[in-house]
Motif scaffolding. Structure first.
Motif, mmCIF file in Angstrom:
data_model
loop_
_atom_site.group_PDB
_atom_site.id
_atom_site.type_symbol
_atom_site.label_atom_id
_atom_site.label_comp_id
_atom_site.label_asym_id
_atom_site.label_seq_id
_atom_site.Cartn_x
_atom_site.Cartn_y
_atom_site.Cartn_z
ATOM 1 N N GLY A 194 -1.958 12.694 -3.154
ATOM 2 C CA GLY A 194 -1.131 13.212 -4.564
ATOM 3 C C GLY A 194 0.358 13.014 -4.334
ATOM 4 N N LYS A 195 0.971 12.273 -3.362
ATOM 5 C CA LYS A 195 2.161 12.106 -3.198
ATOM 6 C C LYS A 195 2.574 10.571 -3.238
ATOM 7 C CE LYS A 195 3.118 16.177 -0.498
ATOM 8 N NZ LYS A 195 3.619 16.717 0.688
ATOM 9 N N ASN A 196 3.909 10.126 -3.452
ATOM 10 C CA ASN A 196 4.175 8.829 -3.432
ATOM 11 C C ASN A 196 4.319 8.396 -1.951
ATOM 12 O OD1 ASN A 196 6.106 10.546 -4.449
ATOM 13 N ND2 ASN A 196 7.081 9.098 -5.412
ATOM 14 N N TYR A 197 3.329 7.905 -1.492
ATOM 15 C CA TYR A 197 3.410 7.588 -0.037
ATOM 16 C C TYR A 197 4.365 6.542 0.216
ATOM 17 C CZ TYR A 197 1.548 6.838 4.720
ATOM 18 O OH TYR A 197 1.415 6.623 6.090
ATOM 19 N N ALA A 198 4.428 5.564 -0.338
ATOM 20 C CA ALA A 198 5.332 4.195 -0.111
ATOM 21 C C ALA A 198 5.782 3.495 -1.385
ATOM 22 C CB ALA A 198 4.516 3.501 0.896
ATOM 23 N N GLU A 199 6.767 2.966 -1.452
ATOM 24 C CA GLU A 199 7.280 2.339 -2.403
ATOM 25 C C GLU A 199 7.985 0.960 -2.157
ATOM 26 O OE1 GLU A 199 8.725 6.081 -5.199
ATOM 27 O OE2 GLU A 199 10.106 4.380 -5.339
ATOM 28 N N GLY A 200 7.670 -0.096 -3.075
ATOM 29 C CA GLY A 200 8.376 -1.474 -2.704
ATOM 30 C C GLY A 200 8.100 -2.452 -3.495
ATOM 31 N N VAL A 228 7.240 -6.785 0.331
ATOM 32 C CA VAL A 228 7.961 -5.627 1.285
ATOM 33 C C VAL A 228 6.843 -5.124 1.687
ATOM 34 C CG1 VAL A 228 9.220 -3.671 1.484
ATOM 35 C CG2 VAL A 228 10.208 -5.502 0.414
ATOM 36 N N LEU A 229 5.848 -4.309 0.776
ATOM 37 C CA LEU A 229 4.723 -3.320 1.250
ATOM 38 C C LEU A 229 3.594 -4.342 1.915
ATOM 39 C CD1 LEU A 229 4.034 -1.123 -1.828
ATOM 40 C CD2 LEU A 229 5.184 -0.651 0.411
ATOM 41 N N SER A 230 3.426 -5.686 1.814
ATOM 42 C CA SER A 230 2.555 -6.546 2.299
ATOM 43 C C SER A 230 2.795 -6.762 3.817
ATOM 44 C CB SER A 230 2.281 -7.864 1.691
ATOM 45 O OG SER A 230 3.372 -8.417 1.576
ATOM 46 N N THR A 231 3.969 -6.607 4.141
ATOM 47 C CA THR A 231 4.498 -6.933 5.586
ATOM 48 C C THR A 231 4.576 -5.553 6.190
ATOM 49 O OG1 THR A 231 6.883 -6.891 4.854
ATOM 50 C CG2 THR A 231 5.571 -9.087 5.016
ATOM 51 N N SER A 232 4.451 -4.325 5.556
ATOM 52 C CA SER A 232 4.413 -3.076 6.218
ATOM 53 C C SER A 232 3.631 -2.759 7.383
ATOM 54 C CB SER A 232 4.036 -1.805 5.026
ATOM 55 O OG SER A 232 4.060 -0.637 5.827
ATOM 56 N N ASN A 233 4.198 -1.952 8.416
ATOM 57 C CA ASN A 233 3.183 -1.873 9.649
ATOM 58 C C ASN A 233 2.385 -0.474 9.488
ATOM 59 O OD1 ASN A 233 3.995 -4.206 11.017
ATOM 60 N ND2 ASN A 233 6.012 -3.102 11.657
ATOM 61 N N ASP A 234 2.728 0.180 8.418
ATOM 62 C CA ASP A 234 1.970 1.249 8.221
ATOM 63 C C ASP A 234 0.550 1.049 7.921
ATOM 64 O OD1 ASP A 234 2.827 4.513 7.376
ATOM 65 O OD2 ASP A 234 0.996 3.663 6.614
ATOM 66 N N VAL A 235 -0.147 1.838 8.622
ATOM 67 C CA VAL A 235 -1.787 1.672 8.653
ATOM 68 C C VAL A 235 -2.300 1.844 7.180
ATOM 69 C CG1 VAL A 235 -4.111 2.439 9.625
ATOM 70 C CG2 VAL A 235 -2.113 2.426 11.022
ATOM 71 N N LYS A 236 -1.967 2.988 6.411
ATOM 72 C CA LYS A 236 -2.636 3.278 5.302
ATOM 73 C C LYS A 236 -2.140 2.350 4.383
ATOM 74 C CE LYS A 236 -2.975 8.269 5.932
ATOM 75 N NZ LYS A 236 -2.427 9.826 5.565
ATOM 76 N N VAL A 237 -0.887 1.800 4.500
ATOM 77 C CA VAL A 237 -0.328 0.623 3.506
ATOM 78 C C VAL A 237 -1.044 -0.610 3.849
ATOM 79 C CG1 VAL A 237 1.594 -0.882 2.854
ATOM 80 C CG2 VAL A 237 2.017 2.026 3.398
ATOM 81 N N LYS A 238 -1.242 -0.876 4.912
ATOM 82 C CA LYS A 238 -2.016 -2.185 5.448
ATOM 83 C C LYS A 238 -3.378 -2.025 4.845
ATOM 84 C CE LYS A 238 -1.100 -4.165 9.485
ATOM 85 N NZ LYS A 238 -0.799 -3.822 11.145
ATOM 86 N N ASN A 239 -4.003 -1.032 4.942
ATOM 87 C CA ASN A 239 -5.203 -0.913 4.254
ATOM 88 C C ASN A 239 -5.661 -1.566 3.009
ATOM 89 O OD1 ASN A 239 -6.376 0.074 6.857
ATOM 90 N ND2 ASN A 239 -6.302 2.114 6.128
ATOM 91 N N PHE A 240 -4.555 -1.417 2.164
ATOM 92 C CA PHE A 240 -4.666 -1.580 0.834
ATOM 93 C C PHE A 240 -4.675 -3.458 0.846
ATOM 94 C CE2 PHE A 240 -3.820 2.418 -0.195
ATOM 95 C CZ PHE A 240 -4.711 2.596 -1.463
ATOM 96 N N TYR A 241 -3.954 -3.833 1.790
ATOM 97 C CA TYR A 241 -3.677 -5.263 1.649
ATOM 98 C C TYR A 241 -4.865 -6.272 2.358
ATOM 99 C CZ TYR A 241 0.645 -4.613 -0.541
ATOM 100 O OH TYR A 241 1.641 -4.394 -1.524
ATOM 101 N N ILE A 242 -5.683 -5.610 3.179
ATOM 102 C CA ILE A 242 -6.780 -6.242 3.763
ATOM 103 C C ILE A 242 -7.768 -6.879 2.939
ATOM 104 C CG2 ILE A 242 -8.707 -5.896 5.477
ATOM 105 C CD1 ILE A 242 -7.250 -3.604 6.572
#
Lengths: 255, 252
Positions: free
Chosen positions: B228-234, B238-252
């Motif tokens: 329900g929150k904006n967890y990450a923006e970019g 930028v987001l495709s190179t993020s190290n955050d696991v939740k962000v990375k999950n979207f790019y797999i």
């Protein structure tokens, strides 16, 4: 402590009533959707006429054929047109026509609006500057409320004709004599209350069909359930309204 | 037809969402969600199914009312508008539905004319015809004008739905999963069409999608909606190179 099905039943009843009363708030204020209303009247009235007409004809014929032996037993064969016409006009044709319409129109409204709901067409209408309740519900409820009494009146005439043929299968009665006997027996007290209650039948069929479609749950299964429950609830409501109408007619001594 | 020259983003905020909260029963789908969309900008909102992405854009167009928070669209507070003002705002904000929401009982022409006629736009029959033809030409389907939606393929229906959103010449377009259910080639065509439309009319857009290839083509910025929150923006890169696991999950 009330069980969940009973609470759900009363919740549903409350929601249908609220949905139905909204009709009176929306129907008499602009914008009026005349074009869509005429289209719905065509579908509800004209398209249902063959089915209602056929059913009414068969009912008239069958009731006459089946009533004859009992009347013959009492030597009252001459009363056949009188008895059959009163039964058909007061009760059988209005209720059968309304039940046929509940099946045909109620289910199609439930399915059509249900499928519009699940494919977001109702939301699309709202973002296109249209009040979907007015455009979809008011037009359909007006159509059923006005067209079902008309169908019943036509059904009355067709069923009486069926009665004439029924009288002549084993008996012999002239066209003139049959209609003389029918109109000697029938009074406005038979016809008017019977037609008045069909306005309520039409309103109930329209409101319930639209309510079930409008509140259809997601998916094709939900659309099927909406169509099905629209028919079941409308049919039950027709009997409830009929029961109440008969009591009121009896209390007011209208017959 | 006036074509807007400026295809670049500027600092004018067209949508501003602050602390938006919406729940369905015990399911709290939006929690203090914030977002700002500038004129000419395209923001993609991504998140898991059921994370409240569609609810978000339905709140923006006034189809769903939030419990708390502010939604300012083109300078107007959506939650405070009455029905008439909301209808006026909806002339400037178009919505492309996930299921296309074409009216089955109407032809393509009638589908496109419907918003024009319903929004009380004072146009003559000739003007309506011109607008319909222009919208259809924009999506390359002028020949389908008298066809029924059922006669069209999934990709064609999406294009017609897109044409219908364009007919009012909106400032903002809200796309709800514009490429879902389409094959990769059609999906790419629709994505390119979205970019063309944005360039031609300088529209701002919010795109709800799971389709990363579509997002890569169409969005200037990505907002990731998690719990329900904006967890990450970019940006996409930028987001495709993020190290955050939740962000990375979207790019797999």
């Amino acid at each position: 402590m009330l069980s969940k099905p009973i609470i759900d039943f009363f919740n549903e009843l409350g929601s249908i009533s609220k949905f139905g009363f909204r009709f009176f708030r929306e129907a008499f204020v602009p914008r009026y959707e005349f074009k869509e209303m005429i289209r719905q009247c065509y579908f509800v009235g004209y398209k249902s006429l063959p089915l209602v007409g056929l059913t009414a004809f068969i009912m008239g014929l069958v009731i006459t054929i089946q009533s004859r032996p009992t009347l013959v037993e009492f030597g009252a064969e001459d009363w056949l047109p009188k008895m059959v016409s009163v039964s058909l006009i007061r009760e059988i044709t209005p209720v059968i026509a309304a039940l046929i319409c509940a099946g045909k129109i109620g289910s199609s409204m439930g399915a059509e609006l249900g499928s519009m709901k699940v494919t977001e067409q109702i939301d699309a209408m709202e973002v296109s500057g249209t009040n979907p309740y007015k455009y979809l519900v008011v037009t359909r409820v007006v159509a059923t409320t006005l067209m079902i009494p008309l169908l019943v009146l036509l059904g009355d005439a067709i069923s009486l004709y069926g009665g004439y043929l029924g009288c002549n299968i084993k008996g012999d009665i002239s066209w003139q004599l049959y209609w003389n006997q029918v109109f000697e027996t029938l009074t406005f007290g038979d016809i008017i209350p019977a037609v008045l209650k069909t306005f309520f039948f039409g309103y109930a069929i329209g409101v319930i069909g639209c309510y079930k479609g409008y509140h259809s749950s997601k998916g094709t299964e939900g659309v099927g359930q909406s169509a099905n429950s629209a028919v079941v609830i409308s049919s039950i409501m027709i009997f409830v309204i009929d029961l109440v109408a008969v009591q009121i007619i009896d209390l007011l001594n209208l017959t | 037809m006036e074509i807007k020259e400026n295809i670049f983003t500027n600092d004018e905020i067209v949508i501003s969402i602050k602390d938006l909260n919406k729940s369905f029963g015990k399911n709290h789908v939006l929690r203090d969600f914030n977002l700002q969309l500038k004129r000419g900008e395209s923001i993609a909102v991504i998140g898991k199914s059921g994370s409240g992405k569609s609810v978000l854009i339905k709140c923006i167009i006034g189809l769903i009312y939030p419990e708390k928070g502010s939604i300012n669209v083109l300078g107007q507070e959506v939650t405070e508008l009455d029905h008439k003002d909301l209808d006026r705002l909806r002339v400037k904000v178009a919505f492309l539905f996930q299921s296309n929401a074409l009216y089955d009982s109407m032809t393509v022409r009638e589908n496109l004319e419907f918003p024009l006629r319903r929004h009380w736009v004072s146009t003559t029959k000739q003007e309506v015809d011109e607008l319909v033809m222009e919208a259809l030409a924009n999506v390359g389907l002028a020949h389908t004008i008298d066809m029924m939606p059922i006669e069209l393929s999934g990709g064609m229906r999406k294009r017609i739905a897109l044409a219908r959103t364009l007919i009012m010449k909106p400032d903002i377009i809200l796309y709800d999963e514009p490429t879902t259910g389409l094959d990769p080639i059609t999906s790419r065509e629709i994505s390119n069409l979205m970019v063309d439309i944005q360039k031609k009319y300088n529209t701002s857009s919010i795109i709800i999608s799971h389709d990363l290839s579509c997002i890569k083509i169409t969005a200037n910025k990505i907002v990731m909606l998690i719990e329900g929150k904006n967890y990450a923006e970019g940006t996409y890169n930028v987001l495709s190179t993020s190290n955050d696991v939740k962000v990375k999950n979207f790019y797999i």
